[in-house]
Design a protein around this motif. Structure first.
Motif, PDB file in Angstrom:
ATOM      1  N   TYR A  72     -22.966  11.371 -36.892  1.00 15.94           N
ATOM      2  CA  TYR A  72     -23.326  10.180 -36.114  1.00 15.94           C
ATOM      3  C   TYR A  72     -22.898   8.907 -36.843  1.00 15.94           C
ATOM      4  O   TYR A  72     -22.342   7.991 -36.230  1.00 15.94           O
ATOM      5  CB  TYR A  72     -24.832  10.147 -35.824  1.00 15.94           C
ATOM      6  N   ASP A  76     -20.450   6.498 -34.998  1.00 18.59           N
ATOM      7  CA  ASP A  76     -20.977   5.188 -34.613  1.00 18.59           C
ATOM      8  C   ASP A  76     -20.172   4.075 -35.286  1.00 18.59           C
ATOM      9  O   ASP A  76     -19.803   3.089 -34.639  1.00 18.59           O
ATOM     10  CB  ASP A  76     -22.458   5.102 -34.985  1.00 18.59           C
ATOM     11  N   SER A  84     -20.353   9.449 -30.719  1.00 15.35           N
ATOM     12  CA  SER A  84     -21.608   8.832 -31.143  1.00 15.35           C
ATOM     13  C   SER A  84     -22.728   9.166 -30.167  1.00 15.35           C
ATOM     14  O   SER A  84     -23.849   9.474 -30.590  1.00 15.35           O
ATOM     15  CB  SER A  84     -21.454   7.312 -31.309  1.00 15.35           C
ATOM     16  N   ARG A  88     -26.125  11.135 -30.856  1.00 19.97           N
ATOM     17  CA  ARG A  88     -27.383  10.486 -30.489  1.00 19.97           C
ATOM     18  C   ARG A  88     -28.250  11.466 -29.716  1.00 19.97           C
ATOM     19  O   ARG A  88     -29.444  11.583 -29.965  1.00 19.97           O
ATOM     20  CB  ARG A  88     -27.138   9.235 -29.633  1.00 19.97           C
ATOM     21  N   PRO A  98     -32.122   7.763 -33.632  1.00 19.35           N
ATOM     22  CA  PRO A  98     -30.832   7.599 -34.298  1.00 19.35           C
ATOM     23  C   PRO A  98     -30.584   6.182 -34.807  1.00 19.35           C
ATOM     24  O   PRO A  98     -29.780   5.987 -35.722  1.00 19.35           O
ATOM     25  CB  PRO A  98     -29.812   7.994 -33.233  1.00 19.35           C
TER      26      PRO A  98
END
Length: 181
Positions: A72, A76, A84, A88, A98
């Motif tokens: 992640y 992200d 992402s 999540r 998250p």
């Protein structure tokens, strides 16, 4: 609309259909938009599905949650919508937040490293490398870097290929994010 093709089942080559079936048999889940996109070229699909192999080798060392947090953080920081949001969902469905997870020292290190890998891979400070060397064996560092590289590559396919977000992931986007590509 995506940039790369997403072939419906009836347009998959026999090799692509067999690769999709093998993927489902081995790992379960579903054929996501990214997987469907990669099935347009079976060797590419097979290379990217090796992500699962690296993940499976990494989990016994750091745990499934840490793998998801690391993935992640990379996705992200790369602003990869598909990846992402995928991670999540995993984090949310397991009870995590998250955007503000409660993490162990190792998980915090992986979150920081994931963001650095995605944003400034050639400018990671020596002090940070020292922390990584203290936390992870040489072999595990190789596996972590290889996994991170596969994650970055997956981000690239989804972002550059404009792979649309799977509808099952819409509800897991960050608040206010309405993007679908």
């Amino acid at each position: 609309m995506g940039f790369l093709p997403m072939l419906p089942d009836d347009e998959l080559s026999p090799d692509a259909a067999a690769a999709a079936e093998h993927q489902l048999d081995e790992h379960g889940g579903r054929i996501t938009n990214m997987k469907r996109t990669l099935l347009a070229h079976v060797p590419s699909f097979e290379v990217y599905m090796e992500w699962y192999r690296l993940r499976n080798e990494l989990q016994p060392y750091i745990g499934e949650r840490a793998v998801s947090l690391f993935s992640y953080a990379i996705s992200d920081a790369n602003d990869c919508l598909v990846c992402s949001v995928y991670f999540r969902r995993i984090l949310i469905e397991s009870g995590d937040d998250p955007d503000n997870p409660t993490v162990t020292e190792t998980e915090q290190l992986l979150l920081e490293w994931g963001r650095l890998i995605a944003t400034t891979p050639t400018q990671i400070p020596d002090e940070f490398y020292a922390r990584l060397e203290a936390a992870f064996s040489p072999t595990l560092r190789v596996l972590l870097v290889a996994f991170a590289g596969q994650m970055v590559a997956t981000n690239l396919v989804n972002s550059v290929g404009r792979v649309p977000l799977d509808e099952v992931l819409y509800e897991f986007r960050k608040p206010g994010d309405t993007r679908v590509v």
